[in-house]
Structures are given as structure tokens and as C-alpha cells.
Write an enzyme that holds these catalytic residues in place. Structure first.
Site: not given
Ligand code: NOJ
Length: 759
Positions: A293
Site C-alpha cells: 500500500d
Molecule cells: C492508500 C489506500 O489504502 C489504498 O487502498 C489505495 O489503493 C492507495 N492509497 C492508492 O491510492
């Protein structure tokens, strides 16, 4: 030089294909494996690390910018072939431009995979995922994902960071709006539907994109619902509740998995070999790739699991995190770690092989610009067919909680209707918080939807702000005074109305990532407004807009009609109006329990019985609260309709079965009303005695069926060893003999039951 090497890739691939024909290797996958290996052989360590590096586009962020994330550096790395993927770059022209840098200027010209958060649509938005889950309509959910991929693929995107398959039992957590609620079985079926919708049957088609099941794993169990918090859960919950939707997504062919910000039992999941190597890539044989993530590799330092970036890179890569999202850790540390012999080059090769495999499957090596067709972009974005699909999805997502005195559907003529609430006239909030590409003010508001019905006199008054202050996608709420200037006018108009429709709840930006709440009541002064209006007119239809279960106990007691309308996306107002006027008969059922108050949280239907489930002796020593009933306000699976359904004749084709037998169950469902309707018939089991204690109910089957007025339908289910077992504490699936109960009904609490024995 670079041109020569790029052509050498093409020649090698060509030889690869020819070899394939000569040696009679016919399967498409084997041919891809051959090509992947051919490319891998040409790569330097730095280029391999480059494939494992994902950068965010330069003009948009979805999290704090990590150290070292400058645009100049990103350009330079693109040219060097040190970037495998970009996220949040969008638009056929823009993606072509960025793709062109790597394809034409880098040594090997390996195309980028372009990722984006296409959560419930790109420009034309479906309801938020939690709302879609309330439809229990797998075909509609699949179609909604198809619309999302049709639009996203037309703007150069070839990979979505969805579906989010995190089971959660805690509505304080803002991200429950992104998931499918509290149940692993429903969550698994929806995960499959979404993966199939995004990816279609052919990943290389121009209108399909790779999916990503996230967040692996247990993010939805953040302590106290506080965002990014510690997760400490037992093995039984992990294997039986958290992991099944991920397994279902993998079995449905999901090509990527995103890990997560949370730790699980002391280990940040981004650095968890147990989850990523042993379970995902080991037991489940997942051959796609894992993306971290946003900077979650770096965050292992804050967790106190890695002392510096070098250690974070080592732990994450060895644990099986294949790509670093915007963290700059792999690109800065990994090559040296390999050169120092700390990380084996085979770790890199495994990761790169997975990444290249998906790029080949998408057809990016055949044509890196295949998703960059501006004519297609024009045709697809906001296509009228997409609006039709998202409207259909929106209607199916609505749940009817209460309808006393048949206040609904509204009469079509001669009525004075007061429409009250800031959300009724909001064209942005219904889009929810995950809608990076969609423009503000593009949803059909409830006011607009209701104005389409001309027979009544409709008067709109705001009454009060939804929430206090201003909020945008990336900013916190700025607390100041709510605008109550039309409060009294709302009361005046309500007093003279035949029916009052109040649209209250949460603004779209009050749920989602980083939007945990400790209070589950209507935000701001909306409760005050509701009670003030109720004093002058009791004929209220409360339309809720929210991204999480709310504690609306007062409303449930006093308000005669309550409609759960979530945040329903672009077509919100039309969907709500059609349901209020009876042009659409609601059939949604809750995917998540609604608590009576926040103190009951976490509350869920598949709880354990405890040693003291009931009050036997009239004393206090049993499992309950002394100040509030222990049941939820609205349980999982609950939802009314303008039709009434009666269940009878629950039958099972035996009373004693052997493990491995099919167990056939049937029930009659009669529509006793004068309107055609749809019902979600739900089947639950209880395994009465287990080596690991079993929940009091577990959903194991459901069928959404149309039943005409007066008609009786027989609905059948088959149970077998795939549905009767559970995971033990070693993570092995087992089926145990003993007594079982089966419950069938239109909610998790209102059911008929039969028993059987498994020998
Ligand atoms: C953080 C989020 O937790 C995740 O779900 C997302 O896909 C990413 N940012 C990218 O935006």
C-alpha cells in the site's frame, strides 16, 4: 543502443513464439512464461528493481508524499527504465506520454502498468461498494465493475486497486464504505463478481483491466475502528472471517493483491512472510503480484519493525511484497542489498516474473498504447449505457428499514411535499469519497430526482448543514458554526406539508480512508432538525445518506418510514425518487448490522454463543449490557419491500448425512401482497458443537428472486462439504461430524429452521 536492445526484446519474443510452435507448446500461459523469462534474461539488477518500483503521477496524491518523491527524479527514472508502474496518471493522452518515455527512451522499453483507484467507477459512478453489497445482486455488481473498467481502460488505465475485500465489523472505521460488510460468505461472492467484472474473460481485451484484492490482510479489524491502527486477532477469525474473500478473489483469478498499512499480531503485514509467502503464494498458489500500500514499506519503520529503509526493503522483499507503491525504498535500497548478498537475486526475479506476467497478459508488450485511444475515451466516458447500469445498481442498493401506515410509496398527485436537508440538494456528496476522477456536482441530487415527478407540489428547504465546516478529499473538517439560517423555515414548510421527506446523514467525505468516527449519530445538528420537524409533522420519510451503519435509534422509534440510500453515485436522485414513488420496489438487505449505539460496536450477526447466552435465573450474570438490548437495531440481512413475503415448508432431503453428501434444502416463499417484488432468500447454518466453537449463524447460501404478487416460489439450496466446514487454528479446512441447524428466511434473525446430523 537502447533501440538495438529494444529490438532484441522483440526478436527474442518472436523467437520465443516460433520456438513455441516448433516445440508444440500450445498453451497461452506457457508462451507467456517463455517470453517473461526471455525478458528477464536481458535485465540488469537495477532494471529488475525498477520493475518493482511504482511512482505516483506528479499532480495528484492519495497519501502523504514520501521523502525523495520529486518529479524530476521520477522523469529520470522513467528514462532509465527504473519504474515498473505509475499510479493515478489518467487520460489517453497523458498515459501515452508517460508510456512513451519508458518505451522509447529506456534501454529495454518495458511498458508501464498504469494503476488507479477505480473503486466504484471512474467518471460515471455506481453506488459506494458497501451500498452495492446491499443489493446481494451479483450480476448487477459484476456489471457495475464492467462499467468501471470500460471507462478506466479508455483513459489509459490498465489496473484498478479494487476490489477492497476487507471484512469489517466496526462502523467507526471509515473504510467500511469501500467493502462488502461484515460477512465472509457474502464478501467472497461479491469479491468474485467484482474481479470477474473488472477482468472479464480476457485480460488482453481493451475494455478489461487487472483487479487488485486489498488490503491483505485484516485491515478491517483496526482496533476501535481507528484508522491505520493495530490489529490483534486470533487465528480462527483470521482464517474463517478475514481470509476467505481474498481466497475467493484468488480463485476467481485476481491478478494482483495489495497488502496493507496495519500490523497483524505484531508484524506489519507488508513484511509478513506468513501471509504473503506461506498463505498467498504458497498454499493458494497465487501467481500474480503483490503491491504494497502507499509507502507501507516505509511505515514499517514507524511501526518499529525496521530500523531504516534498507531494513524495510529487505524485510518487505523477502516477505513477498513485489512492488513498492511510491515509497522509494526498493529503488533506493534493493539493488545494493542484492549486491551485498543480503537479498537473493532470485527474490527479485520472482517478483519481476510476476509483474511481467501480468503485463504480458494485459497485452502491453504487444502494444503499450493499446489503452490510449482518444476516440474511445470520448465514446466511453459518461456513455449513456453506463448511466443506465449505474442507475440500475443504485436502485438495487436501496434498503427499506421501515414503512408504517404505508407512507411509501408516495402518492403521485395532489400532495404538498416538503423536502428538507442539505443532502437533498447536494450533487457532490452522493459520489462518495473514492471518486478521484469524477467531477464535483455531477450526481443527480434527490431534489432533481423528485422534481421529475410533477404531480405534487414540492418545496425544498435546506434546514441545516450536514456537517460542520468544509471538507475536501484530502483535507480535514474545519470546525466552525453550522448554517442553521433556514431551520425555522424548514419547520414552517413541514407544518403545512402532507408528507415530509428528510434527507439526512453523512456527507460523502465523512467516510472513507482516514475518516474514522467515534460517534455514529447523524452528524452536526441534523438530529435536532429531525426532532424539531417531527414536532410539527409526524408524516416523515427519512432518507439516509451514509457510508457506514449509523446509530439511528431515535429515528427508528419515531419516524414512520426510513429508507437507507447510502451514497448511490451519479444517478442517486433518480434512484431515490423512483423508489419513493414506487416505480421501483426496493429489495436491498443489509450487509452490515446497524447498532443501537456506538457502545455495541463491534456488533455482527455471526457472533459466538458464549458460555452464558441467556438470562436463566433472572440475575445479571449473563452476556448482555445492562443499559441497552444486546441485539442490533437492524440486523445483517434485514431489509423490507413494498411486497410482503411469507416463508413456509422448509424441507431437507434427510435427517442424517455423511460427510461428502449433498444436502438439499428447499423452502416456499409467497408474495402475499398485491405488488410484484424481489426477495433475497438467505440460508444460514449452525454447527452446534465444534473443536473450534462455531458462530450462532453463518450465511452459506442466498438467492435473489423475483416473486409476482400472489405467487409462491420454491427456492432450493445445496449444502456440501465446501459449505459445512471451517478452518482450524492451523489454517486447515475441516468438516466435523455432529448436529447442525439450518435457518432460512429473509434476514439473519427471522428464519424457519430444521436440523440434521452429519456422520
Ligand atoms: C492508500 C489506500 O489504502 C489504498 O487502498 C489505495 O489503493 C492507495 N492509497 C492508492 O491510492
Amino acid at each position: 543502443m537502447k533501440k538495438i536492445i529494444f529490438s532484441s526484446i522483440l526478436i527474442l519474443l518472436f523467437i520465443g513464439c516460433n520456438n513455441k510452435t516448433n516445440t508444440k507448446v500450445s498453451s497461452k500461459n506457457e508462451s507467456i512464461e517463455y517470453k517473461v523469462d526471455s525478458v528477464l534474461k536481458l535485465m540488469t539488477i537495477e532494471e529488475k528493481v525498477g520493475q518493482m518500483n511504482q511512482y505516483n503521477g506528479f499532480w495528484d496524491v492519495t497519501g502523504p508524499i514520501p521523502e525523495g518523491g520529486s518529479a524530476e527524479k521520477k522523469y529520470e527514472h522513467l528514462r532509465k527504465g527504473w519504474v515498473g508502474s505509475m499510479l493515478s496518471v489518467r487520460g489517453a493522452k497523458e498515459v501515452r506520454a508517460v508510456q512513451k518515455i519508458v518505451v522509447e527512451e529506456s534501454r529495454l522499453g518495458i511498458p508501464l502498468i498504469i494503476g488507479f483507484d477505480v473503486i466504484h467507477g471512474y467518471k460515471t459512478l455506481s453506488p459506494i461498494p458497501l451500498a452495492e453489497a446491499a443489493s446481494w445482486d451479483l450480476e448487477a455488481i459484476k456489471n457495475s465493475a464492467k462499467v468501471a473498467s470500460a471507462e478506466a481502460s479508455a483513459v489509459g488505465i490498465n489496473w484498478t486497486f479494487g476490489p477492497m475485500v476487507d471484512v469489517s465489523r466496526d462502523p467507526r472505521w471509515g473504510r467500511v464504505m469501500e467493502g462488502s460488510g461484515e460477512d465472509p460468505f457474502l464478501g467472497s461472492r461479491i469479491a468474485e463478481a467484482r474481479v470477474r467484472g473488472f477482468q472479464g474473460d480476457d485480460l488482453s481485451a481493451t475494455n478489461t483491466i487487472a483487479a487488485c484484492a486489498k488490503h491483505f490482510a485484516a485491515y478491517g479489524f483496526a482496533e476501535a475502528g481507528k484508522e491505520y491502527n493495530t490489529v490483534d486477532i486470533g487465528t480462527s477469525t483470521l482464517h474463517n472471517v478475514v481470509l476467505p474473500p481474498f481466497k475467493a478473489a484468488v480463485d476467481a483469478g485476481v491478478r494482483t493483491i495489495m497488502n496493507s498499512f496495519n500490523e497483524l499480531n505484531g508484524v506489519p503485514v507488508t513484511g509478513s512472510s506468513f501471509l504473503q509467502r506461506d498463505i498467498l503464494k504458497g498454499k493458494w498458489n497465487f501467481d500474480g503480484f503483490v503491491i504494497s500500500d502507499w509507502a507501507s514499506i516505509n511505515e514499517m519503520m514507524n511501526w518499529g519493525h525496521a530500523k531504516d529503509k534498507r531494513e524495510a526493503a529487505r524485510i518487505a522483499s523477502i516477505a513477498g511484497s513485489d512492488m513498492d507503491m511510491e515509497g522509494n525504498v526498493y529503488i533506493e535500497e534493493l539493488a545494493q542489498l542484492v549486491k551485498d548478498g543480503v537479498v537473493k537475486e532470485s527474490i527479485l526475479e520472482d517478483a519481476v516474473r510476476r509483474i511481467l506476467r501480468v503485463k504480458f497478459e494485459l497485452g502491453l508488450f504487444d502494444n503499450p498504447y493499446k489503452y490510449c485511444d482518444e476516440a474511445r475515451e470520448k465514446e466511453m466516458i459518461g456513455n449513456p449505457k453506463h448511466h443506465k447500469t449505474v442507475l440500475d445498481m443504485a436502485k438495487k442498493s436501496i434498503v427499506l428499514f421501515k414503512n408504517e401506515n404505508q407512507l411509501l410509496p408516495l402518492k403521485r398527485k395532489g400532495q404538498k411535499i416538503a423536502l428538507i436537508g442539505a443532502l437533498a440538494n447536494d450533487k457532490t456528496s452522493p459520489l462518495g469519497s473514492w471518486r478521484i476522477a469524477s467531477d464535483d456536482e455531477t450526481a443527480v441530487s434527490v431534489l432533481e430526482g423528485m422534481q421529475a415527478y410533477k404531480g405534487n407540489k414540492l418545496t425544498y428547504v435546506k434546514g441545516a448543514d450536514v456537517f460542520i465546516g468544509k471538507q475536501s478529499f484530502l483535507k480535514e473538517v474545519i470546525v466552525n458554526k453550522a448554517d442553521k439560517s433556514t431551520f425555522n423555515k424548514a419547520i414552517r414548510v413541514a407544518r403545512n406539508a402532507d408528507v415530509v421527506v428528510m434527507v439526512l446523514g453523512e456527507h460523502g467525505f465523512q467516510t472513507g480512508e482516514g475518516r474514522s468516527r467515534t460517534n455514529l449519530q447523524l452528524p452536526g445538528v441534523q438530529q435536532e432538525l429531525l426532532e424539531a420537524v417531527y414536532k410539527v409533522n409526524k408524516n416523515i420519510v427519512l432518507v439516509l445518506n451514509n457510508g457506514r451503519p449509523l446509530a439511528i435509534t431515535w429515528a427508528d422509534k419515531h419516524i414512520p418510514a426510513i429508507v437507507e440510500a447510502w451514497q448511490l453515485g451519479t444517478q442517486t436522485g433518480n434512484a431515490v425518487a423512483q423508489v419513493l414513488y414506487g416505480d421501483y420496489n426496493p429489495s436491498g438487505k443489509l450487509p452490515m448490522s446497524f447498532p443501537r449505539n456506538v457502545g455495541q460496536v463491534p456488533i455482527y450477526y455471526n457472533y459466538k454463543n458464549t458460555g452464558r447466552p441467556i438470562d436463566k435465573d433472572g440475575n445479571v450474570f449473563w452476556s448482555h449490557y445492562s443499559d441497552v438490548d444486546k441485539t442490533p437495531l437492524y440486523p445483517f440481512g434485514f431489509g423490507l419491500s413494498y411486497s410482503n413475503f411469507e416463508y413456509s415448508d422448509l424441507k431437507i432431503d434427510g435427517t442424517s448425512f455423511k460427510i461428502g453428501d449433498d444436502i438439499n434444502v428447499s423452502v416456499n416463499v409467497k408474495n402475499t401482497s398485491s405488488v410484484d417484488g424481489k426477495e433475497v432468500v438467505q440460508l444460514y447454518i449452525r454447527d452446534l458443537v465444534g473443536s473450534i466453537t462455531r458462530p450462532v449463524r453463518e450465511l452459506k447460501g442466498f438467492e435473489l428472486t423475483k416473486i409476482k404478487a400472489g405467487e409462491t416460489k420454491t427456492i432450493s439450496f445445496t449444502l456440501n462439504k465446501e459449505t459445512l466446514g471451517f478452518y482450524n487454528n492451523n489454517g486447515n479446512y475441516i468438516v466435523e461430524t455432529g448436529d447442525f441447524k439450518i435457518f432460512v428466511g429473509g434476514s439473519s434473525t427471522k428464519t424457519l429452521e430444521v436440523n440434521f446430523e452429519l456422520k
